[in-house]
Scaffold this motif. Structure first.
Motif, PDB file in Angstrom:
ATOM      1  N   GLN A 182       0.836  -1.207   0.000  1.00 59.54           N
ATOM      2  CA  GLN A 182       0.000   0.000   0.000  1.00 59.54           C
ATOM      3  C   GLN A 182       0.870   1.256   0.000  1.00 59.54           C
ATOM      4  N   ASP A 183       1.954   1.232   0.789  1.00 59.08           N
ATOM      5  CA  ASP A 183       2.877   2.369   0.829  1.00 59.08           C
ATOM      6  C   ASP A 183       3.529   2.596  -0.530  1.00 59.08           C
ATOM      7  N   MET A 184       3.929   1.497  -1.211  1.00 57.00           N
ATOM      8  CA  MET A 184       4.580   1.616  -2.525  1.00 57.00           C
ATOM      9  C   MET A 184       3.615   2.196  -3.569  1.00 57.00           C
ATOM     10  N   ILE A 185       2.361   1.756  -3.510  1.00 51.19           N
ATOM     11  CA  ILE A 185       1.351   2.293  -4.426  1.00 51.19           C
ATOM     12  C   ILE A 185       1.153   3.783  -4.163  1.00 51.19           C
ATOM     13  N   GLU A 186       1.081   4.138  -2.871  1.00 49.79           N
ATOM     14  CA  GLU A 186       0.864   5.540  -2.509  1.00 49.79           C
ATOM     15  C   GLU A 186       2.012   6.420  -2.978  1.00 49.79           C
ATOM     16  N   ILE A 187       3.253   5.958  -2.794  1.00 44.52           N
ATOM     17  CA  ILE A 187       4.432   6.724  -3.222  1.00 44.52           C
ATOM     18  C   ILE A 187       4.399   6.956  -4.725  1.00 44.52           C
ATOM     19  N   HIS A 188       4.044   5.915  -5.491  1.00 43.22           N
ATOM     20  CA  HIS A 188       4.010   6.026  -6.949  1.00 43.22           C
ATOM     21  C   HIS A 188       2.990   7.072  -7.407  1.00 43.22           C
ATOM     22  N   PHE A 189       1.797   7.004  -6.852  1.00 39.63           N
ATOM     23  CA  PHE A 189       0.720   7.862  -7.347  1.00 39.63           C
ATOM     24  C   PHE A 189       0.718   9.257  -6.709  1.00 39.63           C
TER      25      PHE A 189
END
Length: 216
Positions: A182-189
């Protein structure tokens, strides 16, 4: 009312602070995201929420009437019971009360509505849920509650579409835990270089399903 949405396995919901960001990402359709050093293509889909309900509820609490329940079953006439209730609440010192204008007593349901002559006479009963009732030398406990008028207005049923939220599908499973992904998705977007922006809320589900609620 809150509007539910069923979020399935390997999907995520992202709510952006700026509506334009969500609309831009939706138009792009496909995005390449780096998850745990694994490049994966995810799809952005618009979605429709479940049925929602809108209404206004107006509740007016009477200052002259109270509801009484759990009136004891006694071998006395209905008129006598009305007189006993009137006398009991007229003499009332514990809850306020005062001169009684009317007693509407229903023997079958063991309930009554007491109407006082003076406006505001019911204020003292707000915190008094159990009230002493003296009959033939015995003390019973009556349940007392406010008498209210409820008015329902502007009732509407509708299907909601969230303009600030996007749905991600096709997120590949990794060895990382749900929170890390979830953190990786948030960082990307969140990065403007990825056509993203500031994220208000995010929810990713790696296993099973969950219900997410939206507020207008």
């Amino acid at each position: 009312t809150k509007i539910p949405f069923r979020l399935s396995q390997n999907q995520a919901l992202l709510t952006f602070e700026d509506e334009e960001v969500a609309q831009r990402l939706t138009k792009m359709g496909k995005h390449t995201v780096n998850l745990d050093n694994k490049i994966t293509d995810v799809r952005v889909k618009p979605f429709t929420l479940e049925m929602g309900i809108k209404f206004e509820l107006h509740v007016t609490i009477s200052g002259k009437k109270i509801n009484v329940s759990e009136v004891p079953e006694l071998s006395i006439t209905e008129d006598w019971m009305r007189d006993k209730l009137e006398l009991n609440f007229y003499k009332s010192e514990q809850g306020g009360g005062g001169e009684v204008e009317n007693v509407d007593y229903d023997k079958q349901s063991r309930t009554a509505v007491i109407t006082f002559l003076r406006p505001g006479a019911t204020n003292g009963f707000v915190r008094c849920t159990k009230y002493p009732f003296f009959v033939n030398g015995r003390c019973y406990r009556l349940s007392v509650s406010p008498n209210t008028d409820v008015l329902l207005e502007k009732f509407q049923v509708y299907c909601g579409i969230s303009k600030k939220t996007i749905l991600l599908k096709g997120i590949q499973e990794t060895e990382e835990d749900e929170e890390s992904v979830q953190d990786m998705i948030e960082i990307h977007f969140q990065k403007p270089s990825n056509s993203g922006g500031e994220i208000d809320k995010i929810k990713y589900v790696s296993k099973g399903v969950t219900w997410v609620c939206f507020e207008e």
